[in-house]
Design a protein around this motif. Structure first.
Motif, PDB file in Angstrom:
ATOM      1  N   GLY A 158      92.884  69.586 -74.544  1.00 19.31           N
ATOM      2  CA  GLY A 158      93.608  69.144 -73.580  1.00 19.31           C
ATOM      3  C   GLY A 158      92.638  68.076 -72.912  1.00 19.31           C
ATOM      4  N   ARG A 159      92.695  67.739 -72.449  1.00 19.17           N
ATOM      5  CA  ARG A 159      92.194  66.757 -71.361  1.00 19.17           C
ATOM      6  C   ARG A 159      90.259  66.425 -71.761  1.00 19.17           C
ATOM      7  N   THR A 160      89.829  66.387 -72.730  1.00 18.20           N
ATOM      8  CA  THR A 160      88.044  66.710 -72.650  1.00 18.20           C
ATOM      9  C   THR A 160      87.522  65.558 -72.824  1.00 18.20           C
ATOM     10  N   VAL A 161      88.104  64.718 -72.202  1.00 18.63           N
ATOM     11  CA  VAL A 161      87.702  63.241 -71.924  1.00 18.63           C
ATOM     12  C   VAL A 161      87.129  63.172 -70.281  1.00 18.63           C
ATOM     13  N   SER A 162      87.672  64.516 -69.161  1.00 17.89           N
ATOM     14  CA  SER A 162      86.774  64.738 -68.581  1.00 17.89           C
ATOM     15  C   SER A 162      85.800  65.889 -68.240  1.00 17.89           C
ATOM     16  N   ILE A 163      85.841  66.347 -69.440  1.00 17.29           N
ATOM     17  CA  ILE A 163      84.355  67.016 -69.730  1.00 17.29           C
ATOM     18  C   ILE A 163      82.699  66.809 -69.208  1.00 17.29           C
ATOM     19  N   TYR A 164      81.997  67.126 -68.718  1.00 19.74           N
ATOM     20  CA  TYR A 164      80.860  65.930 -68.811  1.00 19.74           C
ATOM     21  C   TYR A 164      79.669  67.548 -68.940  1.00 19.74           C
ATOM     22  N   ARG A 165      79.988  68.774 -69.024  1.00 24.51           N
ATOM     23  CA  ARG A 165      79.026  69.820 -69.380  1.00 24.51           C
ATOM     24  C   ARG A 165      79.128  70.908 -69.654  1.00 24.51           C
ATOM     25  N   MET A 166      79.175  71.524 -70.755  1.00 25.44           N
ATOM     26  CA  MET A 166      79.532  73.201 -71.449  1.00 25.44           C
ATOM     27  C   MET A 166      78.113  74.110 -71.556  1.00 25.44           C
ATOM     28  N   GLY A 167      79.056  75.147 -71.380  1.00 25.21           N
ATOM     29  CA  GLY A 167      78.311  76.361 -71.273  1.00 25.21           C
ATOM     30  C   GLY A 167      78.342  77.814 -71.928  1.00 25.21           C
ATOM     31  N   TRP A 168      77.534  78.608 -72.032  1.00 32.42           N
ATOM     32  CA  TRP A 168      78.482  79.736 -72.521  1.00 32.42           C
ATOM     33  C   TRP A 168      77.894  81.409 -71.775  1.00 32.42           C
ATOM     34  N   PHE A 169      78.355  81.866 -71.148  1.00 32.10           N
ATOM     35  CA  PHE A 169      77.987  83.330 -70.621  1.00 32.10           C
ATOM     36  C   PHE A 169      78.225  84.110 -71.020  1.00 32.10           C
ATOM     37  N   ARG A 170      77.540  85.624 -70.808  1.00 30.78           N
ATOM     38  CA  ARG A 170      77.818  86.960 -71.866  1.00 30.78           C
ATOM     39  C   ARG A 170      77.717  87.649 -70.551  1.00 30.78           C
ATOM     40  N   GLN A 171      78.621  88.824 -70.466  1.00 29.74           N
ATOM     41  CA  GLN A 171      78.668  90.150 -69.248  1.00 29.74           C
ATOM     42  C   GLN A 171      79.192  90.669 -70.440  1.00 29.74           C
ATOM     43  N   ALA A 172      77.882  92.307 -69.891  1.00 26.31           N
ATOM     44  CA  ALA A 172      78.017  93.105 -70.930  1.00 26.31           C
ATOM     45  C   ALA A 172      79.427  94.569 -69.937  1.00 26.31           C
ATOM     46  N   PRO A 173      79.492  95.408 -70.509  1.00 24.68           N
ATOM     47  CA  PRO A 173      80.289  96.495 -69.451  1.00 24.68           C
ATOM     48  C   PRO A 173      79.966  96.486 -67.941  1.00 24.68           C
ATOM     49  N   GLY A 174      80.104  96.980 -67.111  1.00 25.80           N
ATOM     50  CA  GLY A 174      79.529  96.993 -66.089  1.00 25.80           C
ATOM     51  C   GLY A 174      78.697  96.560 -65.510  1.00 25.80           C
ATOM     52  N   LYS A 175      78.661  94.952 -65.260  1.00 25.03           N
ATOM     53  CA  LYS A 175      77.649  94.040 -65.476  1.00 25.03           C
ATOM     54  C   LYS A 175      78.261  93.255 -64.793  1.00 25.03           C
ATOM     55  N   GLU A 176      77.485  91.734 -64.147  1.00 27.92           N
ATOM     56  CA  GLU A 176      77.565  90.883 -64.323  1.00 27.92           C
ATOM     57  C   GLU A 176      78.032  89.562 -64.690  1.00 27.92           C
ATOM     58  N   ARG A 177      78.170  88.478 -65.142  1.00 24.87           N
ATOM     59  CA  ARG A 177      78.474  87.359 -65.827  1.00 24.87           C
ATOM     60  C   ARG A 177      77.316  86.920 -65.797  1.00 24.87           C
ATOM     61  N   ASP A 178      75.904  86.183 -66.824  1.00 24.45           N
ATOM     62  CA  ASP A 178      74.956  85.933 -67.079  1.00 24.45           C
ATOM     63  C   ASP A 178      75.246  84.440 -68.051  1.00 24.45           C
ATOM     64  N   PHE A 179      74.216  83.694 -67.468  1.00 20.41           N
ATOM     65  CA  PHE A 179      74.290  82.720 -68.052  1.00 20.41           C
ATOM     66  C   PHE A 179      73.572  82.992 -69.439  1.00 20.41           C
ATOM     67  N   VAL A 180      73.712  81.957 -70.046  1.00 17.64           N
ATOM     68  CA  VAL A 180      73.610  82.266 -71.427  1.00 17.64           C
ATOM     69  C   VAL A 180      73.081  80.928 -72.048  1.00 17.64           C
ATOM     70  N   ALA A 181      73.429  79.753 -71.425  1.00 18.29           N
ATOM     71  CA  ALA A 181      72.269  78.234 -72.644  1.00 18.29           C
ATOM     72  C   ALA A 181      73.951  77.394 -71.914  1.00 18.29           C
ATOM     73  N   ARG A 182      73.438  76.062 -71.443  1.00 16.42           N
ATOM     74  CA  ARG A 182      74.425  75.179 -71.273  1.00 16.42           C
ATOM     75  C   ARG A 182      73.830  73.855 -72.080  1.00 16.42           C
ATOM     76  N   PHE A 183      75.018  73.133 -72.159  1.00 11.38           N
ATOM     77  CA  PHE A 183      75.210  71.908 -73.086  1.00 11.38           C
ATOM     78  C   PHE A 183      75.237  70.446 -72.091  1.00 11.38           C
ATOM     79  N   THR A 184      74.307  69.495 -71.799  1.00 12.39           N
ATOM     80  CA  THR A 184      75.443  68.223 -71.022  1.00 12.39           C
ATOM     81  C   THR A 184      75.907  67.395 -72.211  1.00 12.39           C
ATOM     82  N   LEU A 185      76.273  67.206 -72.039  1.00 12.91           N
ATOM     83  CA  LEU A 185      77.318  66.398 -72.982  1.00 12.91           C
ATOM     84  C   LEU A 185      76.641  64.584 -72.815  1.00 12.91           C
TER      85      LEU A 185
END
Length: 129
Positions: free
Chosen positions: A26-53
Motif C-alpha cells: 500500500g502507501r509504504t512511503v508514509s511509514i516512518y517507524r515499524m515495530g514488533w509487539f506480542r500478546q500472550a493469553p490473558g495479557k496485554e500487548r507488549d512492546f518487543v522491538a522498534r525500527f526507525t526507518l
C-alpha cells in the motif's frame, strides 16, 4: 493506507530460533517507524522491538535484548524479527506494526501500542519446554 502481513511463526523447542517476517504494502512511503509487539493469553500487548526507518535505529525491550534482532529490507518493504535462544515465556501472538508520518502518533515513544497506526493479523509463536 498500509497493509501488513506477518509470516514465519510456529512451534519451536526451548533454545531454538525462529524468524518472523512482515510484508508491508500500500502507501509504504508514509511509514516512518515499524515495530514488533506480542500478546500472550490473558495479557496485554507488549512492546518487543522498534525500527526507525529514516535513521535505521533500533530499540528493544529488556526481556529480548541480546536474543532478538529487528531489521528491515527496504527494497522489499519487509520487516524481520530474528528470535534466538527462545524461552517458553516468549510464547505469544506476535504483531507487526507501522507508524504513519502524517499521524500525530509519531510524537509518541514507539514503545507502546498506541504509537502505531497499522497492524498485521499476528503470527503465533509457541516455545515448548
Amino acid at each position: 493506507q498500509v497493509q501488513l502481513v506477518e509470516s514465519g511463526g510456529g512451534l519451536v523447542q526451548t533454545g531454538g530460533s525462529l524468524r518472523l517476517s512482515c510484508l508491508a504494502s500500500g502507501r509504504t512511503v508514509s511509514i516512518y517507524r515499524m515495530g514488533w509487539f506480542r500478546q500472550a493469553p490473558g495479557k496485554e500487548r507488549d512492546f518487543v522491538a522498534r525500527f526507525t526507518l529514516s535513521a535505521g535505529t533500533t530499540y528493544y525491550a529488556d526481556s529480548v535484548k541480546g536474543r532478538f534482532t529487528i531489521s528491515r529490507d527496504n527494497a522489499n518493504n519487509t520487516l524481520y524479527l530474528q528470535m534466538n535462544s527462545l524461552k517458553p515465556e516468549d510464547t505469544a501472538i506476535y504483531y507487526c506494526a507501522a507508524g504513519d508520518l502524517s499521524s500525530p502518533k509519531r510524537f509518541r515513544s514507539g514503545t507502546f501500542a498506541g504509537s502505531y497506526d497499522y497492524w498485521g493479523q499476528g503470527a503465533q509463536v509457541t516455545v515448548s519446554s
